[in-house]
Write a protein that holds these residues in place. Sequence first.
Motif, PDB file in Angstrom:
ATOM      1  N   ARG F  24       0.830  -1.167  -0.061  1.00 50.72           N
ATOM      2  CA  ARG F  24       0.177   0.048   0.031  1.00 50.72           C
ATOM      3  C   ARG F  24       0.918   1.377   0.000  1.00 50.72           C
ATOM      4  O   ARG F  24       1.884   1.163   0.443  1.00 50.72           O
ATOM      5  CB  ARG F  24      -0.851   0.083   1.318  1.00 50.72           C
ATOM      6  N   ILE F  25       0.348   2.353  -0.357  1.00 48.05           N
ATOM      7  CA  ILE F  25       1.080   3.432  -0.344  1.00 48.05           C
ATOM      8  C   ILE F  25       0.070   4.401   0.250  1.00 48.05           C
ATOM      9  O   ILE F  25      -1.190   4.816   0.180  1.00 48.05           O
ATOM     10  CB  ILE F  25       1.303   4.285  -1.766  1.00 48.05           C
ATOM     11  N   LEU F  26       0.680   5.272   1.300  1.00 53.46           N
ATOM     12  CA  LEU F  26      -0.156   6.050   2.242  1.00 53.46           C
ATOM     13  C   LEU F  26       0.567   7.623   1.865  1.00 53.46           C
ATOM     14  O   LEU F  26       1.666   7.696   1.871  1.00 53.46           O
ATOM     15  CB  LEU F  26       0.133   5.884   3.620  1.00 53.46           C
ATOM     16  N   GLU F  27      -0.538   8.602   1.903  1.00 50.65           N
ATOM     17  CA  GLU F  27      -0.098   9.850   1.594  1.00 50.65           C
ATOM     18  C   GLU F  27      -0.558  10.875   2.589  1.00 50.65           C
ATOM     19  O   GLU F  27      -1.898  10.531   3.008  1.00 50.65           O
ATOM     20  CB  GLU F  27      -0.447  10.641   0.274  1.00 50.65           C
ATOM     21  N   GLY F  28       0.182  11.586   3.295  1.00 50.64           N
ATOM     22  CA  GLY F  28      -0.323  12.337   4.428  1.00 50.64           C
ATOM     23  C   GLY F  28       0.394  13.491   4.988  1.00 50.64           C
ATOM     24  O   GLY F  28       1.661  13.408   4.701  1.00 50.64           O
ATOM     25  N   LYS F  29       0.048  14.347   5.845  1.00 54.45           N
ATOM     26  CA  LYS F  29       0.914  15.391   6.454  1.00 54.45           C
ATOM     27  C   LYS F  29       1.693  14.913   7.616  1.00 54.45           C
ATOM     28  O   LYS F  29       0.964  14.016   8.470  1.00 54.45           O
ATOM     29  CB  LYS F  29       0.080  16.538   6.903  1.00 54.45           C
ATOM     30  N   LEU F  30       3.048  14.942   7.536  1.00 58.92           N
ATOM     31  CA  LEU F  30       3.983  14.339   8.799  1.00 58.92           C
ATOM     32  C   LEU F  30       3.562  15.458   9.917  1.00 58.92           C
ATOM     33  O   LEU F  30       4.119  16.235   9.977  1.00 58.92           O
ATOM     34  CB  LEU F  30       5.239  14.301   8.409  1.00 58.92           C
ATOM     35  N   SER F  31       3.021  14.680  11.231  1.00 55.15           N
ATOM     36  CA  SER F  31       2.637  15.431  12.225  1.00 55.15           C
ATOM     37  C   SER F  31       3.683  15.183  13.354  1.00 55.15           C
ATOM     38  O   SER F  31       3.766  15.856  14.416  1.00 55.15           O
ATOM     39  CB  SER F  31       1.307  15.105  12.915  1.00 55.15           C
ATOM     40  N   VAL F  44      -4.502  11.464   5.919  1.00 56.49           N
ATOM     41  CA  VAL F  44      -4.139  10.397   5.050  1.00 56.49           C
ATOM     42  C   VAL F  44      -4.978   9.876   3.737  1.00 56.49           C
ATOM     43  O   VAL F  44      -6.051   9.582   4.042  1.00 56.49           O
ATOM     44  CB  VAL F  44      -3.678   9.225   6.003  1.00 56.49           C
ATOM     45  N   ASP F  45      -4.427   9.883   2.534  1.00 51.34           N
ATOM     46  CA  ASP F  45      -5.209   8.756   1.403  1.00 51.34           C
ATOM     47  C   ASP F  45      -4.129   7.661   1.355  1.00 51.34           C
ATOM     48  O   ASP F  45      -2.993   7.607   1.364  1.00 51.34           O
ATOM     49  CB  ASP F  45      -4.738   9.971   0.149  1.00 51.34           C
ATOM     50  N   GLU F  46      -5.111   6.501   1.430  1.00 50.00           N
ATOM     51  CA  GLU F  46      -4.390   5.408   1.059  1.00 50.00           C
ATOM     52  C   GLU F  46      -4.658   4.808  -0.508  1.00 50.00           C
ATOM     53  O   GLU F  46      -5.711   5.072  -1.029  1.00 50.00           O
ATOM     54  CB  GLU F  46      -4.996   4.241   1.931  1.00 50.00           C
ATOM     55  N   ARG F  47      -3.558   4.532  -1.073  1.00 48.05           N
ATOM     56  CA  ARG F  47      -3.656   4.330  -2.673  1.00 48.05           C
ATOM     57  C   ARG F  47      -3.332   3.008  -2.758  1.00 48.05           C
ATOM     58  O   ARG F  47      -2.155   2.663  -2.297  1.00 48.05           O
ATOM     59  CB  ARG F  47      -2.846   5.166  -3.456  1.00 48.05           C
ATOM     60  N   HIS F  48      -4.105   2.223  -3.718  1.00 43.14           N
ATOM     61  CA  HIS F  48      -3.731   0.819  -4.026  1.00 43.14           C
ATOM     62  C   HIS F  48      -4.175   0.687  -5.266  1.00 43.14           C
ATOM     63  O   HIS F  48      -5.382   0.527  -5.948  1.00 43.14           O
ATOM     64  CB  HIS F  48      -4.667  -0.150  -3.237  1.00 43.14           C
ATOM     65  N   GLY F  49      -3.251   0.809  -6.276  1.00 49.50           N
ATOM     66  CA  GLY F  49      -3.666   1.059  -7.724  1.00 49.50           C
ATOM     67  C   GLY F  49      -4.210   2.405  -7.804  1.00 49.50           C
ATOM     68  O   GLY F  49      -3.980   3.439  -7.514  1.00 49.50           O
ATOM     69  N   GLU F  50      -5.571   2.391  -8.679  1.00 49.83           N
ATOM     70  CA  GLU F  50      -6.468   3.578  -8.707  1.00 49.83           C
ATOM     71  C   GLU F  50      -7.136   4.075  -7.589  1.00 49.83           C
ATOM     72  O   GLU F  50      -7.626   5.132  -7.456  1.00 49.83           O
ATOM     73  CB  GLU F  50      -7.305   3.407  -9.916  1.00 49.83           C
ATOM     74  N   GLU F  51      -7.414   2.929  -6.595  1.00 48.28           N
ATOM     75  CA  GLU F  51      -8.224   3.353  -5.543  1.00 48.28           C
ATOM     76  C   GLU F  51      -7.825   4.492  -4.687  1.00 48.28           C
ATOM     77  O   GLU F  51      -6.635   4.262  -4.417  1.00 48.28           O
ATOM     78  CB  GLU F  51      -8.399   2.092  -4.781  1.00 48.28           C
ATOM     79  N   VAL F  52      -8.585   5.187  -4.149  1.00 51.27           N
ATOM     80  CA  VAL F  52      -8.022   6.075  -3.005  1.00 51.27           C
ATOM     81  C   VAL F  52      -9.156   6.217  -2.122  1.00 51.27           C
ATOM     82  O   VAL F  52     -10.086   6.243  -2.071  1.00 51.27           O
ATOM     83  CB  VAL F  52      -7.919   7.452  -3.635  1.00 51.27           C
ATOM     84  N   ASN F  63       8.063  -0.224  11.729  1.00 51.88           N
ATOM     85  CA  ASN F  63       8.705  -1.304  10.974  1.00 51.88           C
ATOM     86  C   ASN F  63       7.847  -2.076   9.787  1.00 51.88           C
ATOM     87  O   ASN F  63       8.329  -3.227   9.155  1.00 51.88           O
ATOM     88  CB  ASN F  63       8.977  -2.736  11.859  1.00 51.88           C
ATOM     89  N   ASN F  64       6.892  -1.366   9.404  1.00 49.16           N
ATOM     90  CA  ASN F  64       5.935  -1.746   8.311  1.00 49.16           C
ATOM     91  C   ASN F  64       6.296  -1.005   7.038  1.00 49.16           C
ATOM     92  O   ASN F  64       5.565  -0.882   6.159  1.00 49.16           O
ATOM     93  CB  ASN F  64       4.231  -1.535   8.558  1.00 49.16           C
ATOM     94  N   ILE F  65       7.214   0.037   7.163  1.00 44.96           N
ATOM     95  CA  ILE F  65       7.560   1.060   6.223  1.00 44.96           C
ATOM     96  C   ILE F  65       8.919   0.577   5.362  1.00 44.96           C
ATOM     97  O   ILE F  65       9.697  -0.057   5.999  1.00 44.96           O
ATOM     98  CB  ILE F  65       7.821   2.265   6.786  1.00 44.96           C
ATOM     99  N   VAL F  66       8.681   0.571   4.003  1.00 50.64           N
ATOM    100  CA  VAL F  66       9.948   0.247   3.194  1.00 50.64           C
ATOM    101  C   VAL F  66      10.726   1.646   3.176  1.00 50.64           C
ATOM    102  O   VAL F  66      11.804   1.799   3.058  1.00 50.64           O
ATOM    103  CB  VAL F  66       9.495  -0.246   1.769  1.00 50.64           C
ATOM    104  N   SER F  67       9.911   2.757   2.273  1.00 55.08           N
ATOM    105  CA  SER F  67      10.487   3.833   2.000  1.00 55.08           C
ATOM    106  C   SER F  67       9.567   5.021   2.223  1.00 55.08           C
ATOM    107  O   SER F  67       8.318   4.962   1.968  1.00 55.08           O
ATOM    108  CB  SER F  67      11.181   3.910   0.584  1.00 55.08           C
ATOM    109  N   ILE F  68      10.094   6.292   2.541  1.00 57.30           N
ATOM    110  CA  ILE F  68       9.389   7.389   2.695  1.00 57.30           C
ATOM    111  C   ILE F  68       9.737   8.358   1.351  1.00 57.30           C
ATOM    112  O   ILE F  68      10.901   8.800   1.255  1.00 57.30           O
ATOM    113  CB  ILE F  68       9.731   8.007   3.970  1.00 57.30           C
ATOM    114  N   SER F  69       8.756   8.764   0.544  1.00 60.38           N
ATOM    115  CA  SER F  69       9.125   9.751  -0.297  1.00 60.38           C
ATOM    116  C   SER F  69       8.652  11.295   0.393  1.00 60.38           C
ATOM    117  O   SER F  69       7.731  11.692   0.522  1.00 60.38           O
ATOM    118  CB  SER F  69       8.207   9.888  -1.643  1.00 60.38           C
ATOM    119  N   LEU F  70       9.500  12.349  -0.042  1.00 59.40           N
ATOM    120  CA  LEU F  70       9.622  13.507   0.496  1.00 59.40           C
ATOM    121  C   LEU F  70       9.338  14.332  -0.714  1.00 59.40           C
ATOM    122  O   LEU F  70       9.939  14.127  -1.812  1.00 59.40           O
ATOM    123  CB  LEU F  70      10.646  13.942   1.225  1.00 59.40           C
TER     124      LEU F  70
END
Lengths: 74, 74, 74, 74, 74, 74, 74
Positions: F24-31, F44-52, F63-70
Amino acid sequence: MTMPLDLLEKSLNHRISMLLKDGRILEGKLSGYDAYMNMVLADVDERHGEEVRKLGTLVLRGNNIVSISLSTDL
Amino acid sequence: MTMPLDLLEKSLNHRISMLLKDGRILEGKLSGYDAYMNMVLADVDERHGEEVRKLGTLVLRGNNIVSISLSTDL
Amino acid sequence: MTMPLDLLEKSLNHRISMLLKDGRILEGKLSGYDAYMNMVLADVDERHGEEVRKLGTLVLRGNNIVSISLSTDL
Amino acid sequence: MTMPLDLLEKSLNHRISMLLKDGRILEGKLSGYDAYMNMVLADVDERHGEEVRKLGTLVLRGNNIVSISLSTDL
Amino acid sequence: MTMPLDLLEKSLNHRISMLLKDGRILEGKLSGYDAYMNMVLADVDERHGEEVRKLGTLVLRGNNIVSISLSTDL
Amino acid sequence: MTMPLDLLEKSLNHRISMLLKDGRILEGKLSGYDAYMNMVLADVDERHGEEVRKLGTLVLRGNNIVSISLSTDL
Amino acid sequence: MTMPLDLLEKSLNHRISMLLKDGRILEGKLSGYDAYMNMVLADVDERHGEEVRKLGTLVLRGNNIVSISLSTDL
């Protein structure tokens, strides 16, 4: 008794071969390591069955390693 | 009481056999170990069903090991 | 309250049975253990369904263990 | 606030039920636990769908546990 | 900056919802937690698609949790 | 040199996007965040392909995170 | 002897390429790292077979990394 890290110490600058958890085999010259068995390897060949790929210099994280074969003529 | 590491100590220079998480069985002479059960094995045979491969000297990372069989005549 | 390691202490020299993460069941006499629940077992029988194999003396790494059954007559 | 270990403390000598990572459900009387949530359970029933097996006294390693259901009338 | 544990502190006695690694969603009132994000939840509903099951009071081990949704009106 | 946690510090109150181990990809404001890279994310928006899907405020275990895009315009 | 972290130190501001446990390859300029091999990478290209995606600046968690290829002309 030969401690595991002592044997790595004696293998410095020799070619070793490593089996990884993902099934790949890496061969290269051992340039360094740390207490977690993270490794620095130079002139690395990756073998997957018959295929060989040249990978240059690698840092390999220790927790991906299953076993390390040393040449027996140390 | 026999502590696990004490039994490894008594097995030094004897052949032991190890079951790994990936299902392989390794047999070899125990040359050393550390507190994480990382092992140094010499004259290693790898068994996978009927197949046997000669692997020479190995460093084996402890977290890949399920169990270690010792010869009962220590 | 009975602490988990206290119960192992009381089980020393008794036969116990262990369920491993890979689904195997090992039965044997508990000869020792450490704080990580690494175990020394003697006269081990491995059961996988109906099959039984004799395994002699084993060191078993604690992180492969799901649960340990004790005889109720301690 | 009720700390997780406090709630286990209050559940001592009561029957609890545990969901394991491998999908099994164990029910038994909580006889003890440690800081890693390793548990001692007595009179254990294992449920897998409709099937129930009697398992007697168990030591259960904490890292195999997903969740612990407590009776609500503590 | 809002630290993760601070936000749990503010959520005490509010209903939260948790996504577990095995895909289940648990909703319940947060009664307590510790530094490992082990949680005590009361009046728990388990959701798996459309299905809902009542689970009462649970201790949930932190290492099975992916994410925790908080009500936004804290 | 930019330390990983320094970059998170500079990203506070900016939107980031995270790839999780479950794909999954999560987008949100880092608090907020802590030393284990547990995160507090808002809107937070969760993206799974086209679905949001809108998920509001989340605590995410590191420990569930692979990478964080800034965002590159920090 | 070249310690793994020393080699990362020498690679600062050079492009490196990383193999992740999920099979993806990331290439980018190394801007920073910490003792857990968490990395800051800039101008990242993600390769999955022939496909390339631009990912900008990333924080990558060290425990997802298998190996790190360095350019050999450091």
